[in-house]
Design an enzyme around this catalytic site. Structure first.
Site, PDB file in Angstrom:
ATOM      1  N   LYS A 144       6.742   4.045   4.730  1.00  0.00           N
ATOM      2  CA  LYS A 144       6.697   2.948   3.753  1.00  0.00           C
ATOM      3  C   LYS A 144       7.516   1.797   4.324  1.00  0.00           C
ATOM      4  O   LYS A 144       8.725   1.901   4.506  1.00  0.00           O
ATOM      5  CB  LYS A 144       7.268   3.405   2.411  1.00  0.00           C
ATOM      6  N   LYS A 151       2.052   3.056   3.967  1.00  0.00           N
ATOM      7  CA  LYS A 151       2.026   1.973   2.984  1.00  0.00           C
ATOM      8  C   LYS A 151       2.780   0.768   3.560  1.00  0.00           C
ATOM      9  O   LYS A 151       3.906   0.929   4.024  1.00  0.00           O
ATOM     10  CB  LYS A 151       2.686   2.444   1.681  1.00  0.00           C
TER      11      LYS A 151
END
Length: 324
Positions: free
Chosen positions: A196, A249
């Site tokens: 992330k 992400k």
């Protein structure tokens, strides 16, 4: 080796049926996970301004939303919650009556077969907007782990099917796995936000979830946008700690990371087509600068082509309509 004019690549492109038969990558409704923002109250359906078509929903309005998701053939949702009140340690995140836990129960009563995935992070629930406990002006990694574990167990007790830790704390997957296993949820999967990034594409989400940091930023625990080798280390660590699904992400600016992870790991892979990616498409579509449908399907196809098995996307409902 045969060469032009004997070899003509266009032969397989002239007819639509041939193009379809030769198509290498296909997206389907079963690939999608649809994010939903839930809040307290009744009759609440607040439009999220930077994310046209998305809403903050009270639990009574969650029911028709889930009915629509089911009717479109989407089998999984990802829940984010807006609490009634916030404090320094995000208490509502791990209370049985917390908004996420209540939403899980509503969904399971409405659509028992819907796969309910829950975000495990404190940023939506803390008054400072960071993903963990603050000690001496910084996020305390180890003090946060216990709270993330409590949050995941509380969600599991409410009926969550998958928990998805997104706080980017070192050791969070191991802590949550231990917490789940010790409370009888050893078969409940973990979808880890393994890579992330500290991305600028999250801006609209922070409006939707009311989760902007009140000081500083998250670059001290989310990944540097320039790094891909580090992503492989993060993913390997999550796998070693017990993750069942790994995630990259954002998706669109990190297709190379998705592709590299697909080649390196044999694990189910999710990619998050995040709010900023969605908002840009919507803004350009509203201004008639692009064909929104074609662009959306092209983006989703590129994410699948890069190697994602499942795609978390705010486009999921409209894409499902186009694909049906």
């Amino acid at each position: 080796m045969s060469r032009f004019p004997q070899v003509r690549m266009r032969r397989m492109r002239e007819a639509s049926v041939l193009r379809s038969l030769a198509q290498e990558t296909r997206i389907s409704i079963s690939d999608f996970i649809y994010p939903i923002f839930v809040t307290h109250g009744r009759g609440v359906r607040n439009p999220i301004d930077p994310m046209p078509g998305m809403y903050q929903l009270s639990l009574d309005n969650l029911i028709p939303e889930i009915d629509e998701v089911v009717s479109l053939g989407i089998g999984a949702v990802l829940l984010f919650g807006l609490p009634a009140s916030k404090d320094a340690e995000g208490t509502e995140a791990y209370e049985p009556s917390g908004i996420i836990q209540e939403a899980i129960r509503v969904i399971k009563q409405t659509a028992p077969d819907m796969l309910v995935i829950t975000d495990v992070c404190l940023d939506e629930f803390t008054d400072h907007g960071h993903c963990g406990v603050i000690r001496n002006g910084r996020v305390d990694n180890d003090a946060t782990l216990e709270l993330l574990s409590r949050m995941a167990v509380c969600q599991a007790e409410a009926g969550a099917d998958v928990v998805a830790p997104s706080a980017m704390m070192d050791g969070q997957v191991a802590s949550i796995r231990t917490g789940l296993d010790s409370t009888g949820f050893e078969n409940l999967p973990i979808m880890a936000y393994s890579a992330k990034y500290a991305s600028s594409f999250y801006g609209p989400f922070r409006v939707a979830a009311d989760s902007a940091p009140q000081f500083g930023d998250r670059r001290g625990y989310q990944m540097d946008i320039a790094n891909s080798r580090e992503a492989m280390r993060e993913i390997q660590m999550d796998i070693d700690e017990g993750a069942d699904i790994i995630m990259v992400k954002p998706a669109l600016s990190y297709l190379d990371v998705i592709s590299r992870a697909r080649e390196a790991f044999g694990y189910p892979m999710a990619a998050y087509n995040v709010s900023g990616e969605y908002a840009m498409v919507k803004a350009a579509t509203e201004n008639e600068w692009i064909d929104g449908q074609r662009i959306t399907l092209e983006i989703l196809t590129s994410i699948k082509r890069a190697g994602a098995d499942m795609i978390i996307s705010y486009h999921a409902k409209e894409a499902a309509r186009w694909l049906s």
